[in-house]
Scaffold this motif. Structure first.
Motif, mmCIF file in Angstrom:
data_model
loop_
_atom_site.group_PDB
_atom_site.id
_atom_site.type_symbol
_atom_site.label_atom_id
_atom_site.label_comp_id
_atom_site.label_asym_id
_atom_site.label_seq_id
_atom_site.Cartn_x
_atom_site.Cartn_y
_atom_site.Cartn_z
ATOM 1 N N TYR A 26 -12.124 -48.346 13.228
ATOM 2 C CA TYR A 26 -12.747 -47.090 13.657
ATOM 3 C C TYR A 26 -13.446 -46.387 12.495
ATOM 4 O O TYR A 26 -14.556 -45.883 12.638
ATOM 5 N N LEU A 27 -12.797 -46.367 11.339
ATOM 6 C CA LEU A 27 -13.337 -45.669 10.172
ATOM 7 C C LEU A 27 -14.244 -46.530 9.299
ATOM 8 O O LEU A 27 -14.920 -46.010 8.417
ATOM 9 N N SER A 28 -14.210 -47.834 9.516
ATOM 10 C CA SER A 28 -14.905 -48.784 8.638
ATOM 11 C C SER A 28 -14.462 -48.583 7.188
ATOM 12 O O SER A 28 -15.275 -48.506 6.266
ATOM 13 N N GLU A 29 -13.159 -48.473 7.013
ATOM 14 C CA GLU A 29 -12.557 -48.239 5.697
ATOM 15 C C GLU A 29 -11.412 -49.225 5.484
ATOM 16 O O GLU A 29 -10.795 -49.698 6.437
ATOM 17 N N ASP A 30 -11.117 -49.491 4.230
ATOM 18 C CA ASP A 30 -9.968 -50.317 3.860
ATOM 19 C C ASP A 30 -8.724 -49.438 3.861
ATOM 20 O O ASP A 30 -8.664 -48.450 3.135
ATOM 21 N N LEU A 31 -7.754 -49.765 4.681
ATOM 22 C CA LEU A 31 -6.525 -48.976 4.769
ATOM 23 C C LEU A 31 -5.298 -49.771 4.323
ATOM 24 O O LEU A 31 -4.191 -49.501 4.765
ATOM 25 N N THR A 32 -5.491 -50.716 3.423
ATOM 26 C CA THR A 32 -4.372 -51.544 2.994
ATOM 27 C C THR A 32 -3.344 -50.764 2.183
ATOM 28 O O THR A 32 -2.197 -51.188 2.089
#
Length: 85
Positions: free
Chosen positions: A34-40
């Motif tokens: 949804y955010l097009s972000e890395d959430l690792t």
């Protein structure tokens, strides 16, 4: 980056979520998409969520945990892009 408003996230059917212990937890994989972000780097817990009619145990985090990780990532990106003299 998209603004994160909890009332909009709860209505969004593309994001799997569950209310647990009076808090909303969001599927990290769905939020990353949804955010097009890395959430690792998000702190998470494993929770059972029904996805496409099948109950699965997935990594989930609160909105506060996700925001904290995004802020930390932004600060790391900023500090690594500074020119050192």
């Amino acid at each position: 980056m998209k603004k994160l408003k909890e009332e909009l996230l709860r209505k969004d059917s593309s994001i799997s979520k569950i209310q647990y212990d009076k808090e909303w937890f969001y599927n990290i994989k769905d939020m990353a998409h949804y955010l097009s972000e890395d959430l690792t780097n998000v702190d998470y817990i494993h929770l059972p969520i029904v996805i496409n009619g099948i109950q699965r145990t997935v990594k989930c985090a609160t909105l506060e945990d996700i925001k904290r990780a995004l802020k930390k990532n932004a600060l790391q990106d900023f500090s690594s892009s500074r020119i050192k003299r």
